[in-house]
Motif scaffolding. Structure first.
Motif, PDB file in Angstrom:
ATOM      1  N   LEU A  26       0.800  -1.290  -0.030  1.00 19.69           N
ATOM      2  CA  LEU A  26       0.118  -0.051   0.065  1.00 19.69           C
ATOM      3  C   LEU A  26       0.861   1.238  -0.184  1.00 19.69           C
ATOM      4  CD1 LEU A  26      -2.627   1.547   0.172  1.00 19.69           C
ATOM      5  CD2 LEU A  26      -2.543   1.009   2.700  1.00 19.69           C
ATOM      6  N   LEU A  27       1.923   0.949   0.923  1.00 23.47           N
ATOM      7  CA  LEU A  27       2.935   2.343   0.714  1.00 23.47           C
ATOM      8  C   LEU A  27       3.577   2.574  -0.491  1.00 23.47           C
ATOM      9  CD1 LEU A  27       4.716   1.969   4.250  1.00 23.47           C
ATOM     10  CD2 LEU A  27       3.525   3.817   3.535  1.00 23.47           C
ATOM     11  N   GLU A  28       3.990   1.644  -1.417  1.00 23.91           N
ATOM     12  CA  GLU A  28       4.412   1.854  -2.628  1.00 23.91           C
ATOM     13  C   GLU A  28       3.267   2.408  -3.555  1.00 23.91           C
ATOM     14  OE1 GLU A  28       6.819  -0.732  -5.849  1.00 23.91           O
ATOM     15  OE2 GLU A  28       6.526  -1.514  -3.850  1.00 23.91           O
ATOM     16  N   PHE A  29       2.011   1.866  -3.474  1.00 25.43           N
ATOM     17  CA  PHE A  29       1.075   2.477  -4.269  1.00 25.43           C
ATOM     18  C   PHE A  29       0.946   3.947  -3.897  1.00 25.43           C
ATOM     19  CE2 PHE A  29      -3.682   3.478  -4.386  1.00 25.43           C
ATOM     20  CZ  PHE A  29      -3.935   3.400  -5.743  1.00 25.43           C
ATOM     21  N   LEU A  30       0.585   4.378  -2.721  1.00 23.58           N
ATOM     22  CA  LEU A  30       0.492   5.866  -2.157  1.00 23.58           C
ATOM     23  C   LEU A  30       1.757   6.741  -2.485  1.00 23.58           C
ATOM     24  CD1 LEU A  30      -1.236   4.922   1.249  1.00 23.58           C
ATOM     25  CD2 LEU A  30      -2.457   6.085  -0.848  1.00 23.58           C
ATOM     26  N   TRP A  56       1.544  -3.479  15.777  1.00 21.01           N
ATOM     27  CA  TRP A  56       1.773  -2.211  15.134  1.00 21.01           C
ATOM     28  C   TRP A  56       3.362  -2.070  14.455  1.00 21.01           C
ATOM     29  CZ3 TRP A  56      -2.611   0.170  13.721  1.00 21.01           C
ATOM     30  CH2 TRP A  56      -2.603   1.386  12.992  1.00 21.01           C
ATOM     31  N   PRO A  57       3.405  -2.845  13.471  1.00 22.53           N
ATOM     32  CA  PRO A  57       4.817  -2.685  12.916  1.00 22.53           C
ATOM     33  C   PRO A  57       5.192  -1.180  12.396  1.00 22.53           C
ATOM     34  CG  PRO A  57       3.784  -4.607  12.003  1.00 22.53           C
ATOM     35  CD  PRO A  57       2.521  -3.722  12.829  1.00 22.53           C
ATOM     36  N   GLU A  58       6.297  -1.092  12.194  1.00 21.19           N
ATOM     37  CA  GLU A  58       6.556   0.414  11.750  1.00 21.19           C
ATOM     38  C   GLU A  58       5.920   0.790  10.201  1.00 21.19           C
ATOM     39  OE1 GLU A  58       8.047   4.157  11.081  1.00 21.19           O
ATOM     40  OE2 GLU A  58       8.174   2.840  12.927  1.00 21.19           O
ATOM     41  N   ALA A  59       5.980  -0.346   9.480  1.00 20.56           N
ATOM     42  CA  ALA A  59       4.969   0.089   8.088  1.00 20.56           C
ATOM     43  C   ALA A  59       3.746   0.567   8.103  1.00 20.56           C
ATOM     44  CB  ALA A  59       5.178  -1.151   7.184  1.00 20.56           C
ATOM     45  N   HIS A  60       2.826  -0.078   9.252  1.00 18.18           N
ATOM     46  CA  HIS A  60       1.942   0.471   9.398  1.00 18.18           C
ATOM     47  C   HIS A  60       1.502   1.922  10.026  1.00 18.18           C
ATOM     48  CE1 HIS A  60      -0.054  -4.297  10.093  1.00 18.18           C
ATOM     49  NE2 HIS A  60       1.105  -3.980   9.190  1.00 18.18           N
ATOM     50  N   MET A  64      -0.259   5.494   8.386  1.00 17.25           N
ATOM     51  CA  MET A  64      -1.088   6.372   8.942  1.00 17.25           C
ATOM     52  C   MET A  64      -0.605   7.703   8.557  1.00 17.25           C
ATOM     53  SD  MET A  64      -3.645   5.129  10.245  1.00 17.25           S
ATOM     54  CE  MET A  64      -4.222   6.293  11.374  1.00 17.25           C
ATOM     55  N   HIS A  65       0.998   7.912   8.780  1.00 22.81           N
ATOM     56  CA  HIS A  65       1.647   8.850   8.687  1.00 22.81           C
ATOM     57  C   HIS A  65       1.457   9.634   7.304  1.00 22.81           C
ATOM     58  CE1 HIS A  65       4.347   8.732  12.091  1.00 22.81           C
ATOM     59  NE2 HIS A  65       3.220   8.717  12.487  1.00 22.81           N
ATOM     60  N   LYS A  66       1.735   8.646   6.192  1.00 24.47           N
ATOM     61  CA  LYS A  66       1.402   8.967   4.631  1.00 24.47           C
ATOM     62  C   LYS A  66      -0.069   9.390   4.549  1.00 24.47           C
ATOM     63  CE  LYS A  66       2.146   9.271   0.242  1.00 24.47           C
ATOM     64  NZ  LYS A  66       3.090  10.267  -0.077  1.00 24.47           N
ATOM     65  N   ILE A  67      -1.149   8.999   5.150  1.00 23.05           N
ATOM     66  CA  ILE A  67      -2.315   9.486   4.867  1.00 23.05           C
ATOM     67  C   ILE A  67      -2.654  10.612   5.451  1.00 23.05           C
ATOM     68  CG2 ILE A  67      -4.889   9.143   5.734  1.00 23.05           C
ATOM     69  CD1 ILE A  67      -4.377   6.049   5.328  1.00 23.05           C
ATOM     70  N   MET A  68      -2.035  11.107   6.597  1.00 25.99           N
ATOM     71  CA  MET A  68      -2.118  12.357   7.327  1.00 25.99           C
ATOM     72  C   MET A  68      -1.329  13.249   6.596  1.00 25.99           C
ATOM     73  SD  MET A  68      -1.951  11.614  11.389  1.00 25.99           S
ATOM     74  CE  MET A  68      -0.618  10.506  11.421  1.00 25.99           C
ATOM     75  N   TYR A  69      -0.154  12.920   6.151  1.00 33.22           N
ATOM     76  CA  TYR A  69       0.716  13.872   5.260  1.00 33.22           C
ATOM     77  C   TYR A  69      -0.217  14.333   3.918  1.00 33.22           C
ATOM     78  CZ  TYR A  69       4.023  15.644   1.767  1.00 33.22           C
ATOM     79  OH  TYR A  69       4.960  16.373   1.077  1.00 33.22           O
ATOM     80  N   MET A  70      -0.967  13.514   3.296  1.00 34.19           N
ATOM     81  CA  MET A  70      -1.663  13.691   2.317  1.00 34.19           C
ATOM     82  C   MET A  70      -2.777  14.500   2.387  1.00 34.19           C
ATOM     83  SD  MET A  70      -1.957   9.700   0.519  1.00 34.19           S
ATOM     84  CE  MET A  70      -2.840  10.225  -1.081  1.00 34.19           C
ATOM     85  N   SER A  71      -3.467  14.572   3.756  1.00 29.87           N
ATOM     86  CA  SER A  71      -4.662  15.246   4.016  1.00 29.87           C
ATOM     87  C   SER A  71      -4.055  16.681   4.552  1.00 29.87           C
ATOM     88  CB  SER A  71      -5.412  14.744   5.372  1.00 29.87           C
ATOM     89  OG  SER A  71      -4.592  14.883   6.468  1.00 29.87           O
ATOM     90  N   ASN A  72      -2.810  16.746   4.930  1.00 34.09           N
ATOM     91  CA  ASN A  72      -2.365  18.296   5.315  1.00 34.09           C
ATOM     92  C   ASN A  72      -1.663  18.898   3.903  1.00 34.09           C
ATOM     93  OD1 ASN A  72      -2.806  18.110   7.814  1.00 34.09           O
ATOM     94  ND2 ASN A  72      -1.024  16.967   8.527  1.00 34.09           N
ATOM     95  N   ASN A  73      -1.655  18.104   2.696  1.00 35.27           N
ATOM     96  CA  ASN A  73      -1.033  18.693   1.707  1.00 35.27           C
ATOM     97  C   ASN A  73      -1.883  18.658   0.422  1.00 35.27           C
ATOM     98  OD1 ASN A  73       2.133  19.304   2.234  1.00 35.27           O
ATOM     99  ND2 ASN A  73       1.424  17.745   3.440  1.00 35.27           N
ATOM    100  N   GLY A  74      -3.258  18.923   0.569  1.00 35.63           N
ATOM    101  CA  GLY A  74      -4.220  19.256  -0.661  1.00 35.63           C
ATOM    102  C   GLY A  74      -4.923  18.119  -1.059  1.00 35.63           C
TER     103      GLY A  74
END
Length: 266
Positions: A26-30, A56-60, A64-74
């Motif tokens: 999923l990270l690679e896709f996002l 709760w592995p680091e990848a998980h 979450m951080h990627k989704i929050m980053y996207m929400s804060n950047n348009g």
């Protein structure tokens, strides 16, 4: 994977906190897309599994951080909680940071078509055959995921791409096909009663796109077994993205999350 921009993307049944979540995929896709609106169509966090065993592995965390980053950047992010993240349902209609919480919502495509978006657990009463059969189904699905996990570890060891054994077996189980058909019909009837063109949902981990009695039914799948998403391009065309098809085009094989993280326990 070339950087692609979409009008909208739908993701459901990620199940962060579950050992079978394919967070790295999923990270690679996002990381390789940008999107105007991101719909999180339920079961994003597997609170059921985390009550049994916290994981709760680091990848998980990075998801979450990627989704929050996207929400804060348009990117407009809309979270429609399902049954595995049900406690969040009570916040429907509210906004946390830049993330909007809704139980269901209508999406209008660039072509002007209207689609109801919701997780799909609302239709459980139309699908279930009783508590005992539901319990049997739950245990059976756990077994399918166990087989899927070890089968793909073997494929990774043989330098082979990921392939959903669980999805293949489900397609050949008569009872599973009957439940999927009931679910599909219930969803389309609900959308039709609202006068909409279609419905976009998740919940049953079975990605597909087809017409049912004049209603466009789309299930965006999951990131437990199928690793799929629904995307809308800027012209309004809706299509299913299958990560395993993307993997086949790569020169190297991506290993499974359990191997990447060193978490090889069954």
């Amino acid at each position: 994977m070339p950087k692609l921009h979409y009008k909208a993307v739908w993701l459901s049944d990620i199940h962060l906190g579950n050992k079978d979540c394919k967070a790295e995929y999923l990270l690679e896709f996002l990381h390789n897309i940008s999107v105007d609106t991101l719909y999180l169509v339920g079961d994003i966090v597997d609170m059921w599994q985390m009550e049994k065993q916290f994981r709760w592995p680091e990848a998980h965390n990075r998801v979450m951080h990627k989704i929050m980053y996207m929400s804060n950047n348009g990117t407009r992010v809309i979270y429609l909680p399902g049954n595995h993240d049900a406690p969040i349902q009570k916040y429907a209609g509210m906004t946390f940071g830049d993330i909007q919480i809704e139980r269901e919502i209508v999406h209008v495509t660039a072509e002007g078509k209207q689609y109801l978006v919701l997780h799909g657990d609302q239709f459980d009463t139309d699908v279930t055959l009783g508590k005992f059969h539901a319990w049997i189904g739950d245990k059976g699905y756990d077994l399918l995921l166990f087989l899927n996990r070890w089968y793909n570890r073997f494929r990774a060891w043989r330098n082979r791409h990921y392939w959903s054994l669980a999805g293949y077996i489900k397609q050949h189980i008569k009872g599973a096909n009957k439940a999927i058909e009931r679910y599909r019909t219930a969803g389309c009837d609900y959308a039709k009663a609202k006068g909409l063109d279609g419905i976009i949902c998740g919940h049953i981990h079975h990605p597909e796109s087809l017409m049912v009695n004049g209603i466009h039914y789309i299930n965006d799948g999951d990131w437990i077994e199928n690793c799929s998403a629904l995307v809308e391009d800027m012209s309004g065309e809706l299509s299913l993205f299958h990560f395993n098809e993307y993997l086949k085009q790569k020169a190297t094989v991506s290993v499974l999350a359990d191997f990447v993280n060193g978490n090889q326990a069954a």
